[in-house]
Structures are given as C-alpha cells and as structure tokens.
Design a protein around this motif. Structure first.
Motif, PDB file in Angstrom:
ATOM      1  N   ASP A   1      36.711  53.187   5.299  1.00 61.32           N
ATOM      2  CA  ASP A   1      35.276  52.896   5.227  1.00 61.32           C
ATOM      3  C   ASP A   1      34.417  53.683   6.207  1.00 61.32           C
ATOM      4  N   PHE A   2      34.941  54.049   7.365  1.00 62.43           N
ATOM      5  CA  PHE A   2      34.144  54.736   8.388  1.00 62.43           C
ATOM      6  C   PHE A   2      34.369  56.247   8.406  1.00 62.43           C
ATOM      7  N   ASN A   3      35.112  56.774   7.465  1.00 57.40           N
ATOM      8  CA  ASN A   3      35.484  58.183   7.443  1.00 57.40           C
ATOM      9  C   ASN A   3      34.281  59.120   7.445  1.00 57.40           C
ATOM     10  N   GLU A   4      33.221  58.786   6.729  1.00 59.85           N
ATOM     11  CA  GLU A   4      32.064  59.685   6.651  1.00 59.85           C
ATOM     12  C   GLU A   4      31.050  59.443   7.757  1.00 59.85           C
ATOM     13  N   ARG A   5      31.211  58.365   8.534  1.00 59.06           N
ATOM     14  CA  ARG A   5      30.259  58.057   9.608  1.00 59.06           C
ATOM     15  C   ARG A   5      30.785  58.409  10.989  1.00 59.06           C
ATOM     16  N   ILE A   6      32.099  58.484  11.133  1.00 58.72           N
ATOM     17  CA  ILE A   6      32.718  58.742  12.432  1.00 58.72           C
ATOM     18  C   ILE A   6      33.509  60.042  12.344  1.00 58.72           C
ATOM     19  N   GLY A   7      33.339  60.915  13.347  1.00 58.12           N
ATOM     20  CA  GLY A   7      34.021  62.201  13.340  1.00 58.12           C
ATOM     21  C   GLY A   7      35.376  62.170  14.024  1.00 58.12           C
ATOM     22  N   VAL A   8      35.429  61.599  15.227  1.00 63.24           N
ATOM     23  CA  VAL A   8      36.660  61.544  15.997  1.00 63.24           C
ATOM     24  C   VAL A   8      36.654  60.260  16.826  1.00 63.24           C
ATOM     25  N   VAL A   9      37.850  59.797  17.157  1.00 59.57           N
ATOM     26  CA  VAL A   9      38.012  58.550  17.901  1.00 59.57           C
ATOM     27  C   VAL A   9      38.831  58.835  19.149  1.00 59.57           C
ATOM     28  N   VAL A  10      38.394  58.295  20.297  1.00 56.63           N
ATOM     29  CA  VAL A  10      39.169  58.367  21.534  1.00 56.63           C
ATOM     30  C   VAL A  10      39.271  56.961  22.119  1.00 56.63           C
ATOM     31  N   GLY A  11      40.275  56.760  22.948  1.00 53.89           N
ATOM     32  CA  GLY A  11      40.419  55.441  23.548  1.00 53.89           C
ATOM     33  C   GLY A  11      41.411  55.438  24.679  1.00 53.89           C
ATOM     34  N   GLY A  12      41.472  54.306  25.328  1.00 56.42           N
ATOM     35  CA  GLY A  12      42.416  54.104  26.414  1.00 56.42           C
ATOM     36  C   GLY A  12      42.849  52.655  26.453  1.00 56.42           C
ATOM     37  N   ASP A  13      44.076  52.427  26.928  1.00 59.45           N
ATOM     38  CA  ASP A  13      44.646  51.086  27.028  1.00 59.45           C
ATOM     39  C   ASP A  13      45.296  50.900  28.386  1.00 59.45           C
ATOM     40  N   LEU A  14      45.252  49.673  28.864  1.00 58.74           N
ATOM     41  CA  LEU A  14      46.036  49.275  30.011  1.00 58.74           C
ATOM     42  C   LEU A  14      46.797  48.036  29.594  1.00 58.74           C
ATOM     43  N   GLY A  15      48.112  48.096  29.705  1.00 58.91           N
ATOM     44  CA  GLY A  15      48.923  46.973  29.275  1.00 58.91           C
ATOM     45  C   GLY A  15      49.967  46.603  30.295  1.00 58.91           C
TER      46      GLY A  15
ATOM     47  N   PHE B   1      33.045  58.533  17.793  1.00 59.00           N
ATOM     48  CA  PHE B   1      31.875  59.402  17.880  1.00 59.00           C
ATOM     49  C   PHE B   1      31.283  59.604  16.493  1.00 59.00           C
ATOM     50  N   ALA B   2      30.001  59.395  16.386  1.00 60.40           N
ATOM     51  CA  ALA B   2      29.316  59.444  15.094  1.00 60.40           C
ATOM     52  C   ALA B   2      29.172  60.861  14.572  1.00 60.40           C
ATOM     53  N   GLU B   3      29.183  60.966  13.269  1.00 56.37           N
ATOM     54  CA  GLU B   3      28.870  62.217  12.585  1.00 56.37           C
ATOM     55  C   GLU B   3      27.346  62.338  12.477  1.00 56.37           C
ATOM     56  N   GLU B   4      26.861  63.544  12.308  1.00 57.92           N
ATOM     57  CA  GLU B   4      25.454  63.743  11.962  1.00 57.92           C
ATOM     58  C   GLU B   4      25.378  63.851  10.454  1.00 57.92           C
ATOM     59  N   TYR B   5      24.459  63.154   9.867  1.00 57.96           N
ATOM     60  CA  TYR B   5      24.321  63.130   8.421  1.00 57.96           C
ATOM     61  C   TYR B   5      23.081  63.927   8.030  1.00 57.96           C
ATOM     62  N   ARG B   6      23.255  64.879   7.138  1.00 56.63           N
ATOM     63  CA  ARG B   6      22.126  65.711   6.702  1.00 56.63           C
ATOM     64  C   ARG B   6      21.936  65.540   5.210  1.00 56.63           C
ATOM     65  N   GLU B   7      20.708  65.156   4.854  1.00 59.30           N
ATOM     66  CA  GLU B   7      20.327  65.058   3.446  1.00 59.30           C
ATOM     67  C   GLU B   7      19.122  65.976   3.255  1.00 59.30           C
TER      68      GLU B   7
ATOM     69  N   ASP C   1      20.955  60.848  12.844  1.00 59.94           N
ATOM     70  CA  ASP C   1      22.044  60.541  13.766  1.00 59.94           C
ATOM     71  C   ASP C   1      22.570  59.150  13.442  1.00 59.94           C
ATOM     72  N   LEU C   2      23.828  59.080  13.083  1.00 58.95           N
ATOM     73  CA  LEU C   2      24.460  57.804  12.791  1.00 58.95           C
ATOM     74  C   LEU C   2      24.943  57.181  14.107  1.00 58.95           C
ATOM     75  N   PRO C   3      25.080  55.867  14.147  1.00 57.78           N
ATOM     76  CA  PRO C   3      25.505  55.233  15.406  1.00 57.78           C
ATOM     77  C   PRO C   3      26.997  55.435  15.682  1.00 57.78           C
ATOM     78  N   SER C   4      27.333  55.520  16.960  1.00 51.32           N
ATOM     79  CA  SER C   4      28.725  55.502  17.386  1.00 51.32           C
ATOM     80  C   SER C   4      29.199  54.049  17.381  1.00 51.32           C
TER      81      SER C   4
END
Length: 172
Positions: free
Chosen positions: A36-50, A71-77, A83-86
């Motif tokens: 569902d978020f493929n066209e709105r989000i470009g790349v994902v980063v993260g961190g965990d502490l366990g 990180f949000a993609e930029e959408y051009r029509e 600018d889409l939200p992150s």
C-alpha cells in the motif's frame, strides 16, 4: 493518554533492560516499501535496541524497541509537485529467535508500532526474520515488516546489521 502510558512503559522497559546488562542487540536496517505505501515511500531506515535472554543454545527470547522512518516520495502530476508525508513508527515488541545451527537463525518480532507522525495511529507490528552470523558478536538479517496502519498495510523488505553487546558476566 493511552499512548503516553505506552511510551512511558517502553521507556521503563528500556531502562530496566539497560541496567540488567545481559544481552543487548543494537540493529540498524534499511529497506524498500512494498504494498500500500510503495508509491508514497521511497526508502525506509530504522534502528532497534533489544535485550535477549538465551535459556538454551537453540532459543532466544527478548524484547525490542526501535524507530522506523519512511522517507516520502515526491509526487508529480503534470507541472504540480506535491510533497507527500514521511511516516515514522516506534515499535515495541516481543522477540524470539531459533538457532538450528551456529551461523543461522530464524524468528520474529510481534508487538505494537506506535505512529509518530500526524494521522498515523500505528498498529499491530509483525516482523519475521532470517539471520546469518558474520562474526562472534554480529549478524546480518533479512526481514519483512508488516504494520496495520488505519485501513492500510505498511510492509517493507529490509536488510539489517545487528551487533550484540557482551554482558558483564562474559568479562569475568
């Protein structure tokens, strides 16, 4: 009010884990969205502490808290650039790993991902993983992350590097 309580609980768990000094895992991951978020989000980063307990040589059980940023993609029509939200999440989960061999593990995390940006309530967090030990204290793992966000499904494929801190008892 409930979200504040859960964030406080997550902090207490993290502080308690930090004082226990048994088996910490710090992970950094990067990945790509699917679904569902493929066209709105470009790349994902993260961190965990366990914090992981190892009741025997083939099974680990623990808790994990982290942060995920999409990180949000930029959408051009035509000539209009929008600018889409992150998206940001703070997952809190129970973790388990099964080690059928010395260098390979599989397992997952199950819990709640709290939405941090406006309009993001978060949801059920599920993250199955395959891990490969690449050093005495480090591993690389591949995972699929799924979060139920409102009526949509946040899903990503990620690659992570995980470092395990030795506890004080290992230095005696």
């Amino acid at each position: 009010m409930f979200k504040r309580f859960l964030f406080m609980l997550m902090g207490v768990i993290a502080i308690h884990s930090a004082s226990a000094q048994e088996g910490f895992k710090l992970g950094l991951q990067a990945g790509l969205p699917t679904g569902d978020f493929n066209e709105r989000i470009g790349v994902v980063v993260g961190g965990d502490l366990g914090y992981m307990w190892a009741p025997n040589k083939t099974f680990d059980l623990g808790i994990k808290a982290g942060i995920i940023h999409g990180f949000a993609e930029e959408y051009r029509e035509g000539t209009i650039l929008e600018d889409l939200p992150s998206y940001q999440f703070a997952p809190l989960a129970a973790s388990f790993r099964i080690w059928p061999g010395k260098k390979f593990s599989f397992g997952g995390d199950v819990g709640q991902a709290f939405g941090l940006n406006e309009g993001n309530d978060g949801g059920l967090y599920i993250r199955p993983q395959l891990g490969f030990q690449v050093g005495p204290q480090s591993e690389v793992n591949f995972s699929y992350t799924s979060i139920d966000v409102n009526e949509e499904k946040w899903s990503t494929i990620t690659l992570a590097y995980v470092y395990t801190f030795l506890s004080a008892r290992h230095f005696r």
